[in-house]
Every structure is written in C-alpha cells, then in structure tokens.
Design a protein around this motif. Structure first.
Motif, PDB file in Angstrom:
ATOM      1  N   GLN A 249      -6.337 -21.192 -28.155  1.00 38.02           N
ATOM      2  CA  GLN A 249      -7.496 -21.539 -27.336  1.00 38.02           C
ATOM      3  C   GLN A 249      -7.260 -21.098 -25.887  1.00 38.02           C
ATOM      4  O   GLN A 249      -6.169 -21.294 -25.336  1.00 38.02           O
ATOM      5  CB  GLN A 249      -7.744 -23.060 -27.368  1.00 38.02           C
ATOM      6  N   THR A 250      -8.252 -20.499 -25.262  1.00 34.24           N
ATOM      7  CA  THR A 250      -8.159 -20.086 -23.870  1.00 34.24           C
ATOM      8  C   THR A 250      -8.292 -21.309 -22.975  1.00 34.24           C
ATOM      9  O   THR A 250      -9.300 -22.016 -23.023  1.00 34.24           O
ATOM     10  CB  THR A 250      -9.256 -19.059 -23.529  1.00 34.24           C
ATOM     11  N   VAL A 251      -7.246 -21.562 -22.172  1.00 28.63           N
ATOM     12  CA  VAL A 251      -7.247 -22.744 -21.316  1.00 28.63           C
ATOM     13  C   VAL A 251      -7.222 -22.377 -19.835  1.00 28.63           C
ATOM     14  O   VAL A 251      -7.317 -23.259 -18.984  1.00 28.63           O
ATOM     15  CB  VAL A 251      -6.044 -23.649 -21.644  1.00 28.63           C
ATOM     16  N   GLY A 252      -7.061 -21.102 -19.520  1.00 31.97           N
ATOM     17  CA  GLY A 252      -7.034 -20.718 -18.114  1.00 31.97           C
ATOM     18  C   GLY A 252      -6.433 -19.346 -17.932  1.00 31.97           C
ATOM     19  O   GLY A 252      -6.500 -18.495 -18.820  1.00 31.97           O
ATOM     20  N   VAL A 253      -5.813 -19.127 -16.778  1.00 31.16           N
ATOM     21  CA  VAL A 253      -5.169 -17.847 -16.467  1.00 31.16           C
ATOM     22  C   VAL A 253      -3.793 -18.118 -15.881  1.00 31.16           C
ATOM     23  O   VAL A 253      -3.537 -19.190 -15.318  1.00 31.16           O
ATOM     24  CB  VAL A 253      -5.995 -17.010 -15.472  1.00 31.16           C
ATOM     25  N   PHE A 254      -2.908 -17.143 -16.015  1.00 28.15           N
ATOM     26  CA  PHE A 254      -1.596 -17.190 -15.385  1.00 28.15           C
ATOM     27  C   PHE A 254      -1.445 -15.939 -14.530  1.00 28.15           C
ATOM     28  O   PHE A 254      -2.162 -14.954 -14.711  1.00 28.15           O
ATOM     29  CB  PHE A 254      -0.484 -17.243 -16.433  1.00 28.15           C
ATOM     30  N   ALA A 255      -0.501 -15.958 -13.599  1.00 27.22           N
ATOM     31  CA  ALA A 255      -0.287 -14.783 -12.744  1.00 27.22           C
ATOM     32  C   ALA A 255       1.142 -14.761 -12.231  1.00 27.22           C
ATOM     33  O   ALA A 255       1.753 -15.811 -11.989  1.00 27.22           O
ATOM     34  CB  ALA A 255      -1.271 -14.780 -11.574  1.00 27.22           C
ATOM     35  N   ILE A 256       1.679 -13.539 -12.090  1.00 25.58           N
ATOM     36  CA  ILE A 256       2.968 -13.297 -11.443  1.00 25.58           C
ATOM     37  C   ILE A 256       2.706 -12.263 -10.361  1.00 25.58           C
ATOM     38  O   ILE A 256       2.274 -11.151 -10.651  1.00 25.58           O
ATOM     39  CB  ILE A 256       4.029 -12.792 -12.434  1.00 25.58           C
ATOM     40  N   ALA A 257       2.937 -12.630  -9.112  1.00 24.55           N
ATOM     41  CA  ALA A 257       2.605 -11.756  -7.978  1.00 24.55           C
ATOM     42  C   ALA A 257       3.872 -11.433  -7.187  1.00 24.55           C
ATOM     43  O   ALA A 257       4.549 -12.345  -6.705  1.00 24.55           O
ATOM     44  CB  ALA A 257       1.561 -12.420  -7.068  1.00 24.55           C
ATOM     45  N   ARG A 258       4.189 -10.141  -7.074  1.00 22.43           N
ATOM     46  CA  ARG A 258       5.374  -9.701  -6.329  1.00 22.43           C
ATOM     47  C   ARG A 258       4.934  -9.137  -4.982  1.00 22.43           C
ATOM     48  O   ARG A 258       4.036  -8.288  -4.910  1.00 22.43           O
ATOM     49  CB  ARG A 258       6.137  -8.647  -7.120  1.00 22.43           C
ATOM     50  N   ASP A 259       5.584  -9.594  -3.924  1.00 28.07           N
ATOM     51  CA  ASP A 259       5.291  -9.105  -2.580  1.00 28.07           C
ATOM     52  C   ASP A 259       5.858  -7.692  -2.436  1.00 28.07           C
ATOM     53  O   ASP A 259       7.068  -7.480  -2.445  1.00 28.07           O
ATOM     54  CB  ASP A 259       5.930 -10.037  -1.545  1.00 28.07           C
ATOM     55  N   ILE A 260       4.954  -6.704  -2.339  1.00 31.76           N
ATOM     56  CA  ILE A 260       5.383  -5.304  -2.208  1.00 31.76           C
ATOM     57  C   ILE A 260       5.003  -4.771  -0.829  1.00 31.76           C
ATOM     58  O   ILE A 260       4.853  -3.559  -0.653  1.00 31.76           O
ATOM     59  CB  ILE A 260       4.768  -4.429  -3.316  1.00 31.76           C
ATOM     60  N   SER A 261       4.863  -5.679   0.134  1.00 30.12           N
ATOM     61  CA  SER A 261       4.436  -5.251   1.467  1.00 30.12           C
ATOM     62  C   SER A 261       5.420  -4.257   2.064  1.00 30.12           C
ATOM     63  O   SER A 261       5.021  -3.248   2.661  1.00 30.12           O
ATOM     64  CB  SER A 261       4.289  -6.469   2.386  1.00 30.12           C
ATOM     65  N   GLU A 262       6.711  -4.535   1.909  1.00 28.75           N
ATOM     66  CA  GLU A 262       7.704  -3.626   2.481  1.00 28.75           C
ATOM     67  C   GLU A 262       7.666  -2.278   1.781  1.00 28.75           C
ATOM     68  O   GLU A 262       7.807  -1.228   2.426  1.00 28.75           O
ATOM     69  CB  GLU A 262       9.094  -4.252   2.377  1.00 28.75           C
ATOM     70  N   ARG A 263       7.496  -2.306   0.458  1.00 28.79           N
ATOM     71  CA  ARG A 263       7.415  -1.046  -0.269  1.00 28.79           C
ATOM     72  C   ARG A 263       6.175  -0.254   0.156  1.00 28.79           C
ATOM     73  O   ARG A 263       6.242   0.962   0.366  1.00 28.79           O
ATOM     74  CB  ARG A 263       7.369  -1.301  -1.771  1.00 28.79           C
ATOM     75  N   LYS A 264       5.031  -0.951   0.299  1.00 29.95           N
ATOM     76  CA  LYS A 264       3.817  -0.262   0.735  1.00 29.95           C
ATOM     77  C   LYS A 264       3.975   0.291   2.143  1.00 29.95           C
ATOM     78  O   LYS A 264       3.496   1.382   2.449  1.00 29.95           O
ATOM     79  CB  LYS A 264       2.620  -1.225   0.671  1.00 29.95           C
ATOM     80  N   GLU A 265       4.667  -0.483   2.994  1.00 27.37           N
ATOM     81  CA  GLU A 265       4.897   0.004   4.348  1.00 27.37           C
ATOM     82  C   GLU A 265       5.785   1.246   4.318  1.00 27.37           C
ATOM     83  O   GLU A 265       5.562   2.202   5.070  1.00 27.37           O
ATOM     84  CB  GLU A 265       5.556  -1.096   5.194  1.00 27.37           C
ATOM     85  N   ALA A 266       6.823   1.241   3.430  1.00 29.51           N
ATOM     86  CA  ALA A 266       7.683   2.420   3.308  1.00 29.51           C
ATOM     87  C   ALA A 266       6.885   3.624   2.808  1.00 29.51           C
ATOM     88  O   ALA A 266       7.063   4.752   3.293  1.00 29.51           O
ATOM     89  CB  ALA A 266       8.847   2.117   2.364  1.00 29.51           C
TER      90      ALA A 266
END
Length: 676
Positions: A249-266
């Motif tokens: 049964q669908t009860v919601g959502v999950f998420a894994i978020a990695r901070d890639i700000s430094e990589r994007k800046e590079a």
C-alpha cells in the motif's frame, strides 16, 4: 512409551484428597519422578511452587478454601514458566472454559492409569522444553533484529545525506540529523508538519505536487534541486525520491538528498575557466588578424564578455593629463562608465579605485567586494545600481611602460580567484603585446617574439587546465565510487541481511528497499564511469577505448567495430588521456550530428607514432567551415580536440565529403617517445 525425558523431574502434586494424593505420589515416584508436596490447598500450592520451583505442576481443580486450582495455577504461571496438568473428576464446560484461560498442557479426568499419566507428563515436559527453546530462539532473533535496526539507524543518523519520509498527506514521518541541520529545527518540531511550515509557499506547493506525482506513478526519481538552508544560503542537492509502500500500500514518499553544492561549484568553476581559456584563445586569434589597435581592443572586450562569463569589460588608455580615457567596452561597462572620470593620480579621489591602483603599481588590482571596499566609495552607488559586485583591473603596457588598463566587472562577490586572475593576467599581457604590434617595426618584432612566448604560456595554462579537469574528474569518480557507492552497498547488505530474520509480511518492503538501493548504486557507478573510466587506469588505453566504444554505440543503436594492432606499447599517461578524450569527443559528435549506422575505431602504431582513427558512414560535414567556426568559438568540441592533440605534440586531421554522403574521419597522430 516415549522415555526420552530424563528421570528425576520434580512434580508438585496438588490434591485435597489425602488418599488420592498419596497414591499419586507413589505412582509418580515409581515412574522415576521426584515429588514436591503433596499439598491440599491453592494457597499452599502457590507457596510451595515459589519455594521448590518444580518442573511440572499436577493440579486438582476443585480445592478447599478461597483459592481453587485454577486461581492457584494462574498465580503460579504469573511467577514462573512451568508446565501445568489439570487432574480432576469434573468435566463440566464452565470449568473447562476457566481452565483454558491458564493454557494447561493437558487435562486429565480421574481416574487415569499410569500410562496415561506418564504420557501426559512427558508430553507436557517435552512441549515445555520445546517452547523454552522457541522462546530462546525468538529472543535471539529479536536481539538480532534490534541490532540490525540499531545498525541501520546508525547509518541513517550518521549519514551526511538528508534522509526523510513523508506521509501521503505531506506530513513528515521521520528524518535524520542532517535534515534537522538543513531546516535548522529539532526533530520534534519537524515530524507531524508539512513543507508549508518550513519553505516558501511556492516551493512547498511544488514539492507537494512532486510527491503526489511520485505516489500516483509509484516510481523513484533522481534530480537536482536547490533548497534554501536554515542559514539563508541556497544549497544544491542531488535528491533521490520515491514512493513509500508498506505491505503493498502506498503510504507516502521517501527521499535521500546529498549536498552537491561544492561539486556544482567545482563544475561551475571549471566551466568558467574553460570559458576564459576559450576567450584567451579567441583573443589571440584576434591579435593575429587585427588590422588596427582599435579593432583589437573592441574585439578583446567583446570576446571576454561573451565567453568569459563576466558582466562587463573595458579598456582605457592614459592621456597626457593623467586621466584614463575609455577606448573600448562591452556589456554593462558602457552604461556604468558614462559620465565617470577615472584618474591615475593617487592624490585625487577619482584615483583611489582599482583601475588607478593597477596602473600605478603595474600589477593587477582586485576588488572582490566592490560596494563595500573603501577604495571604491565614489562609484559604489552607481555600481550597486548596475549590479557590479566585484572588479579586476590589469595594467596594459607598451614598450615597458604602463599605458592603460584592462578592467572587468562581475555580479558575484568573490568572483575573481587566483587561477582566474592568473589567466586574465595572461589575457591582459596578450593585449599589451598586441599594442606593441602596432608600434614601430622594431617594437613590432619585439611584440611578435613576446606573442610567441605568450602562446607558449597559454599552452602551459591549457595543459594545466586540462590536468585540473582530469584530476577533478578522477576525484569526483573516486568519491562517487568509494563514498556513495560503499554506503549504498552497505545499506543493501544490511537490508538483504534483514530478510533472513524478518517476518513474512515484511519481506516485500525489505526487498523493495534493497532494489532501490541497488538501482541507485548502479546509477552512481555509471556516473563514476562517465567521469573517469576505470579501465583507463586499471587496464590501459586499448581496453578503455573498446569498452567506451561498445557501451556508447550500444546505447545509441550504432554498429561498432574496434581494430587495434597486436602488442601495442602502453603509452604515457598524458598520451593515453589525450587519445581517449579525443576519441570520446569525436564519438559524441558522430552520435549527435552524423546520423551514422556504423562506426569503426582504429588504433595503430606507425613510424614511432600512435595513430587513432574514428570513421563513420554518416552524412558528413564541411570540415573547413567547422574549423573556422571553432576559431570563432561556435564549435568547442573541435577546438578541444585540436588543443589536446597540439599539447601532446600531435596533429589532428578531419576528413569528410558531405556532397558524396561518404561519412567522415577524425584522425590524430601522437608521437610516442622511444617507439619504433
């Protein structure tokens, strides 16, 4: 008869009839059991059981006093785990119903023979022993599950990635410490609330719509998103978000978020440096073909704004009165400079800025916070209105004397870093050399010599930039593989380990979570390979080219052929990287533009040089026009391949016959030191 149970088990006999009690004791003793009691009341039974700790209780139901056998059994069972047999002459349903509440191991009706009695006792003892083993195993399993849960919790809590789950109505169900830090709130203030409590209305609505879409489609997606953190700064996250299902049964959502700000800046920094490198290359082309100094200076400003990611640039020359006159500008510089006067004289207020300072000192003057620097006071209001946040001024020289300034503006505080300053200094030096070009013949010859030196330095800068790019690719690939890949592998191992001990109803959820971790792991590995193929470092150039050609053409639906001479020597690392990157860029161009159905990649050794050839059967193109476009900056791919070949001491050739639709060939020859 089953005689597997050991003799010597202690049995508490509870019987109010003395004759029956004595007879039972004798019969049990004859069967090899030890006797506790007999006792005749419920109160005595409770006391003796607490003291003697019997292995089994043989309980009469009807006992004198206020506590009958059923009540006594309930008290004994509350205090200790012991098998219970009821022995009574009564068999009415009411007593059976009361007795069943205490879960006896047997219910014997008087009179019973020795075989029935012993069989009931041994079965009760065996069942009790089996139940004890099951309890021990169940406790062990519970401890194992607790350990696994603690391990998983430690991984989640210790992760630097933001991990959270939301219910179908948008309320947060769980989150880790990294997510707490992102929002700047404690967990108790997050759980039970929705995005509207933490983000602007527009952002919250967009996130809610994404959640509903994922739940409706029951899919998992990975995307980049910009989130405003608790400190007010914006951070870039690589977020994997999917549908959360429990028991199907669908009860919601999950998420894994990695901070890639430094990589994007590079990455942004690399793009910016690449843009300025392109500007340097095009400025040098302009220097070689300019017919006048005025045309060159205008072209230099236009090129650096167009390709260098700055907002404005201008060039000023010093007049006889010590004022700097604008002779060329581009971008916001023209409007900003209109009506301004800039001096080289430090005694005047108009000479305190970076431009006058650069000309007086003969070296770059950098102002990375223009509207706050006390040197720029006279121009700050105008700069704020124009969107100028940082500036860099480079002196221009002719015949060894400072004659002007090359000034650039950017809309970002701290924009001009050391590498960029070095590259712009080279560009200013090239402009200075160009000014020399338009002096006397003697000065012209000196300027040409200096220009060759500048070009050599540019190649050095180019080689260093390419080296920085390869080092960054290698580092990013290693971080993706070693850090994220290992974390995902550990999560997958933990989840797969949980399946052995989890209940049947939890198998699907654990399996789905393991599949999600596996898919994410495969994507991470693919990104790592795109950045830096491991075959190039581990196996060498030939396996890396073969693998890249096969994988790329398979995904593009193109027939691929790879031909390589036997016994090719392993080239130096810089030659191998140059060869691989040129093949990679050429193959990308075929897939994007050629409309080809087949590609042949050849690697051969001839006359001490490594020869790489990529041929296709596509529509072809005008090679001469393409190189002309590369010189104007419209085809960075060809320019990049040509620059790499040149830096390696090689030569790039492009052959194509678009009129005959005979396809095209990219051919590069790279000398191998010591090869024959």
């Amino acid at each position: 008869m089953n005689t597997s149970m050991p003799a010597g088990k202690r049995i508490l006999v509870v019987e109010d009839d003395p004759l029956v009690a004595r007879a039972l004791a004798l019969r049990l003793a004859a069967l090899g059991y030890l006797i506790a009691g007999p006792v005749a009341s419920g109160e005595e039974a409770v006391a003796v059981a607490a003291r003697e700790r019997p292995d089994l209780v043989l309980m009469d139901i009807v006992l004198p006093g206020g506590v009958d056998g059923i009540d006594a059994a309930r008290v004994i069972l509350d205090e200790q785990r012991v098998p219970l047999l009821y022995l009574t002459a009564y068999s009415d349903e009411e007593r059976f119903a009361r007795a069943r509440i205490t879960a006896p191991h047997a219910y014997l009706i008087k009179p019973c023979n020795d075989r029935e009695l012993q069989l009931a006792i041994e079965l009760a003892l065996q069942r009790h022993q089996h139940e004890a083993l099951l309890r021990v195993e169940a406790e062990r399993q519970e401890r194992r599950i607790d350990e696994l849960a603690a391990t998983l919790s430690a991984l989640v809590e210790g992760s630097t990635d933001c991990i959270f789950a939301k219910a179908a109505d948008g309320r947060y169900l769980l989150c880790n410490r990294a997510f707490e830090r992102l929002l700047g709130r404690q967990r108790k203030d997050i759980l039970g609330h929705g995005d509207a409590d933490f983000f602007p209305a527009e952002t919250a609505a967009r996130r809610r719509a994404d959640d509903q879409r994922l739940m409706a489609a029951a899919v998992t997606e990975t995307c980049e998103e910009i989130i405003r953190a608790a400190d007010g700064g914006e951070r870039t996250y690589l977020t994997t978000k999917g549908c959360l299902q429990i028991a199907g049964q669908t009860v919601g959502v999950f998420a894994i978020a990695r901070d890639i700000s430094e990589r994007k800046e590079a990455e942004r920094r690399l793009r910016r440096l690449s843009g300025f490198f392109n500007a340097v290359a095009q400025t040098n082309q302009a220097v070689m073909h300019a017919e006048s100094a005025g045309t060159l200076l205008v072209d230099a400003c236009r090129i650096v704004v167009r390709h260098g990611e700055v907002d404005g640039a201008w060039i000023g020359l010093l007049d006889t009165d010590g004022w700097i006159g604008v002779v060329a500008d581009s971008g916001i510089a023209g409007e900003y400079l209109r009506g301004l006067r800039i001096s080289i004289d430090a005694q005047q207020e108009q000479g305190h800025g970076p431009d006058g300072a650069a000309m007086r000192a003969g070296r770059p003057a950098i102002c990375n916070d223009f509207v706050s620097d006390p040197r720029t006071g006279p121009w700050q209001e105008r700069a704020r209105a124009a969107g100028i946040a940082a500036s860099a001024a480079f002196p221009l020289q002719r015949a060894g004397a400072v004659v002007g300034v090359f000034s650039l503006y950017a809309g970002e505080v701290g924009y001009f870093d050391e590498e960029l300053i070095e590259l712009l200094a080279e560009l200013a030096s090239d402009i200075s050399f160009a000014l020399e070009k338009f002096s006397a013949d003697e000065h012209r010859r000196r300027a040409e010599a200096d220009l060759r030196s500048a070009l050599a330095r540019l190649h050095e800068v180019s080689a260093r930039l390419i080296g920085v790019q390869e080092d960054e690719r290698r580092r990013l690939a290693r971080d993706l593989h070693d850090d994220i890949g290992q974390n995902l592998t550990m999560i997958k191992i933990v989840l797969l380990g949980m399946r052995r001990w989890s209940a049947a109803g939890e198998q699907d959820e654990i399996h789905e979570a393991a599949d999600i971790a596996d898919r994410t792991l495969q994507r991470v590995r693919a990104l790592s390979v795109e950045l830096r193929p491991p075959q190039l470092d581990d196996l060498g150039l030939v396996p890396a080219l073969r693998a890249h050609l096969g994988n790329t053409c398979r995904h593009a639906g193109i027939q691929a052929s790879f031909i390589a001479d036997d016994g090719l020597p392993s080239p130096p690392e810089d030659i191998a990287i140059t060869c691989f990157r040129i093949a990679q860029e050429a193959l990308n161009n075929v897939i994007r533009h050629a409309g080809a159905s087949a590609v042949v990649l050849e690697l051969r050794l001839a006359q001490g040089a490594l020869i790489l050839s990529l041929r296709d059967d596509g529509c072809g193109f005008d090679a001469a026009a393409a190189f002309a476009g590369a010189a104007r900056g419209t085809s960075l791919g060809l320019l990049s391949m040509q620059e790499r070949a040149t830096l390696a001491g090689g030569q790039l050739e492009v052959r194509s016959q678009p009129a005959q639709h005979a396809g095209s060939e990219v051919r590069v020859t790279l000398p191998l030191p010591g090869a024959t």
